[in-house]
Design an enzyme around this catalytic site. Structure first.
Site, PDB file in Angstrom:
ATOM      1  N   MET A 284       6.433 -14.887   3.588  1.00 39.35           N
ATOM      2  CA  MET A 284       6.151 -13.471   3.298  1.00 39.35           C
ATOM      3  C   MET A 284       4.720 -13.394   2.803  1.00 39.35           C
ATOM      4  O   MET A 284       4.233 -14.310   2.191  1.00 39.35           O
ATOM      5  CB  MET A 284       7.128 -13.012   2.231  1.00 39.35           C
ATOM      6  CG  MET A 284       6.923 -11.614   1.788  1.00 39.35           C
ATOM      7  SD  MET A 284       7.632 -10.465   2.962  1.00 39.35           S
ATOM      8  CE  MET A 284       7.076  -8.981   2.212  1.00 39.35           C
TER       9      MET A 284
ATOM     10  N   ALA B  72      13.177 -16.935   9.122  1.00 40.35           N
ATOM     11  CA  ALA B  72      12.606 -17.282   7.831  1.00 40.35           C
ATOM     12  C   ALA B  72      11.500 -16.315   7.466  1.00 40.35           C
ATOM     13  O   ALA B  72      10.934 -15.639   8.317  1.00 40.35           O
ATOM     14  CB  ALA B  72      12.069 -18.715   7.857  1.00 40.35           C
ATOM     15  N   SER B  73      11.226 -16.259   6.172  1.00 38.67           N
ATOM     16  CA  SER B  73      10.194 -15.377   5.632  1.00 38.67           C
ATOM     17  C   SER B  73      10.447 -13.952   6.127  1.00 38.67           C
ATOM     18  O   SER B  73      11.457 -13.351   5.795  1.00 38.67           O
ATOM     19  CB  SER B  73       8.808 -15.888   6.026  1.00 38.67           C
ATOM     20  OG  SER B  73       7.826 -15.366   5.175  1.00 38.67           O
ATOM     21  N   GLY B  74       9.553 -13.380   6.943  1.00 33.57           N
ATOM     22  CA  GLY B  74       9.777 -12.039   7.452  1.00 33.57           C
ATOM     23  C   GLY B  74      11.034 -11.931   8.292  1.00 33.57           C
ATOM     24  O   GLY B  74      11.667 -10.878   8.354  1.00 33.57           O
TER      25      GLY B  74
ATOM     26  N   ALA C 247       3.563 -13.075   7.051  1.00 35.05           N
ATOM     27  CA  ALA C 247       4.618 -13.696   6.259  1.00 35.05           C
ATOM     28  C   ALA C 247       5.313 -14.733   7.128  1.00 35.05           C
ATOM     29  O   ALA C 247       6.511 -14.726   7.302  1.00 35.05           O
ATOM     30  CB  ALA C 247       5.614 -12.655   5.791  1.00 35.05           C
TER      31      ALA C 247
END
Length: 703
Positions: free
Chosen positions: A1, A475-477, A658
């Site tokens: 992110m 993952a992340s975003g 991200a």
């Protein structure tokens, strides 16, 4: 992110790959960007049972407030220490206790009226005609994208998609015209989660009392893993299938960048957020080393267990065999791993089984088969597999950006927030759609775009059930999108988590000095020159940059905690930018159920109060594509801020990314973007091309 104002973030600093002939490739120069070494997406331990879908009918967990906890802060220095900043917030409502994962993709023979309807439709079909007793035969390998993108002129035919393969296997199981499947495996470049989904469909086909035959000339752990779901596996006597285990490592560019005068000013929030270490460090951090070891252990043990179960061997025996790493195919054959035959021998064997006539006629004629491309025309309706109630499938794949879907030579396939919002909104307003399965295969991307999609998904959840199904990587975003759904399904091999923030700005001051390039900038406003590339941050700019990164991490973790019914402290403990495998994420409350797309479909049926025994009609929600220019990558380049000279402009970095350390194809799109952002301003300047070339030769070890 990544945060909402400073520049875009960097990429992974480590790679884990099977040690075989289809393993990683070395770094290379691509479109003025340093491509990361190819990494295998990994798979983890078995997920625990999770909340029943009835929880999706309760008030959405994001309607409660967040918890209280701390933010791990670390500057760009490799030796930076961490501190904790208290973020007060009331505790959220707890999620319901876990419930059982429903059975999914269980083969049931077509009988009764459905069998009559199927026979009647097959007798009348013209376009999808297939000869009786045919073999579904095709080559399989590559990146296995979730769905094939629209064909673009002047570009190669799109890769075979996971959607096409799994649909074909499911249809063939019920198609009386198809009697077997013949797979010619080539090198896979996808992650383990897609391979798990593929194996699940191969097992489904075999449950219909039809055989799967696999042939491969070369391969490693991934190819052999898929072959475990075949009835018979053949390798030529001189084949190159090598099983040697798995390895993990990292490559670091800080020393190379210093040699050419580039100072990557990187900030991360989360002790494990290693994206950016590849640019900011010269070695691996202890936190990243911990993650690498953890993922190696889970990957290795699960592979050993899968081989032992499929071949009826003791795990210790399999480990001992891999430690020997035989290179003679006879040793594998003697140990029962596969049989030795050349491809023509395998084809003759299949001709004897499936071709008509006596043996001489059977062998003279071509194999009675149907290609995947032709068989792709077969539909659920043709085989009477479609029901009345509709469940929509939204396949969200690619690096997240603002704007429309597209593709980019820098980042590959991109997932545009405008495209996703438009599709989700249509499904929300369509009363014929009873539930939605959001299939995510994304390493993340723009923080702003992720939040915009999160909002629209949340609104859809208020009207009808939406279940998140994670593919190779979410993952992340990508996790940001998933956490908008009350229920999340992941494969054991899914890469997820990476709930953290990284921002970066390169300072090219020394590089400009070396090539005699000078810039003068005039501005109004104390922070107007925050993103200039010809000098490092001032003290005031560095403080602003740091505070904006703090705010981004706080926002990400707070929303995640609210969505998962956890306190801020509980979520922060499993966030900090750490990448988790599906099983690890489940035991930490980030994932609810283990399984693939059909597990999500069954959960969607439960939430929509559709009877378990009922057959539903799956509706693939297609994106508009954004026109020809977007498909060619022109639109994506414009969104990414690529200047006319072919590089990423610094002004475009005001909306950070991200992206996580991995993607399903084994390459790191964020590394390509960030490296391009670092070197792009030098391209075209006097002496800039030579400077970049010298850096590449230094990195590749060619002096």
């Amino acid at each position: 992110m990544a945060s909402s104002s400073p520049p875009r973030c960097a990429l992974s600093a480590f790679v884990i790959t099977p040690v075989g002939v289809s393993g990683g490739t070395p770094p290379r120069l691509q479109s003025a960007a340093i491509s990361a070494t190819r990494s295998a997406a990994l798979w983890g331990s078995t997920l625990a049972a999770a909340p029943s879908l009835r929880a999706a009918r309760q008030p959405a967990p994001w309607q409660s407030a967040g918890g209280r906890g701390g933010i791990v802060m670390a500057d760009e220095s490799p030796s930076a220490s961490t501190a904790v900043v208290e973020v007060p917030a009331p505790p959220p409502a707890k999620r319901p206790p876990p419930g059982p994962t429903p059975a999914a993709l269980t083969y049931t023979k077509t009988t009764g009226f459905r069998r009559f309807l199927q026979s009647w439709r097959l007798a009348r079909v013209v376009r999808s005609r297939v000869a009786k007793n045919s073999i579904l035969a095709f080559s399989l390998g590559g990146s296995l994208p979730e769905t094939s993108p629209p064909w673009v002129p002047l570009r190669p035919q799109p890769a075979t998609s996971l959607e096409s393969v799994t649909n074909a296997l499911r249809h063939a199981a019920h198609d009386p015209r198809v009697s077997a499947v013949f797979l010619r495996l080539t090198g896979f470049q996808c992650g383990w989660a897609k391979l798990q989904e593929l194996r699940r469909h191969l097992d489904y086909f075999r449950a219909s009392d039809k055989k799967v035959t696999v042939y491969m000339e070369t391969g490693a752990e991934k190819e052999y893993y898929v072959s475990l779901s075949a009835d018979e596996v053949f390798v030529p006597p001189t084949g190159m299938l090598v099983l040697r285990g798995f390895m993990g490592g990292g490559s670091f560019l800080r020393g190379v960048l210093e040699k050419v005068g580039i100072d990557p000013q990187v900030q991360r929030r989360g002790a494990y957020k290693s994206a950016g270490d590849q640019l900011a460090r010269t070695d691996m951090s202890d936190a990243q080393r911990e993650v690498v070891e953890s993922m190696l252990d889970a990957t290795y043990e699960r592979f050993i267990a899968a081989v032992a179960e499929a071949k009826g061997k003791d795990p210790a025996e399999v480990k001992a065999f891999l430690d020997r790493a035989p290179f003679e195919m006879e040793e594998y054959a003697d140990a029962g791993f596969f049989e030795l035959k050349y491809e023509d021998e395998v084809l003759d064997m299949l001709k004897r089984r499936h071709n008509d006539g006596d043996e001489a006629k059977q062998l003279k004629a071509p194999l009675k088969s149907v290609s995947l491309r032709k068989y792709d025309r077969v539909t659920d309706k043709l085989l009477a597999l479609s029901g009345k109630e509709r469940v929509a499938i939204v396949r969200a794949s690619g690096a997240i950006t603002s704007g429309q879907n597209g593709s980019s030579p820098v980042m590959g396939a991109t997932l545009g927030s405008e495209s996703v919002v438009a599709v989700i909104r249509k499904l929300r307003l369509n009363d014929k759609i009873k539930a939605v399965v959001l299939r995510i295969d994304s390493p993340g991307g723009s923080a702003l775009a992720s939040d915009v999609m999160w909002r629209e998904i949340r609104k859809c959840c208020e009207v009808k059930p939406v279940i998140a199904s994670m593919s190779d990587v979410a993952a992340s975003g990508g996790y940001y999108m998933a956490m908008a759904c009350p229920t999340i399904v992941a494969e054991a091999g899914t890469i997820t988590g990476s709930i953290g923030v990284i921002t970066a700005k390169p300072s090219l001051k020394k590089a400009y000095e070396r090539i005699g390039y000078n810039k003068e900038t005039y501005s109004r406003g104390a922070l107007a020159e925050l993103l200039v590339d010809d000098r490092p941050f001032s003290e005031e700019e560095a403080d602003y940059f740091s505070r904006s990164t703090d705010a981004a991490y706080k926002s990400f973790v707070t929303k995640c905690a609210e969505s998962r019914g956890m306190t801020y402290e509980e979520l922060h403990a499993v966030a900090q930018g750490r990448v988790w495998l599906g099983g690890q994420a489940s035991s930490r409350g980030l994932v609810d159920h283990e399984g693939g797309l059909w597990t999500a479909v069954e959960l969607a049926k439960q939430a929509a109060e559709i009877p378990a025994e009922a057959t539903v009609k799956l509706v693939e929600a297609r994106f508009g594509g954004g026109g020809l220019l977007a498909r060619l990558g022109v639109g994506a380049f414009a969104d990414a801020g690529v200047s006319g000279g072919g590089g990423v402009s610094m002004s475009s970095l005001s909306e950070p990314l991200a992206l996580t350390e991995f993607d399903g194809s084994g390459e790191s799109p964020l590394m390509r973007l960030m490296a391009s952002a670092l070197v792009a301003p030098l391209i075209g300047l006097p002496g800039g091309g030579k400077l970049v070339g010298d850096a590449m030769r230094t990195f590749m070890g060619h002096k």
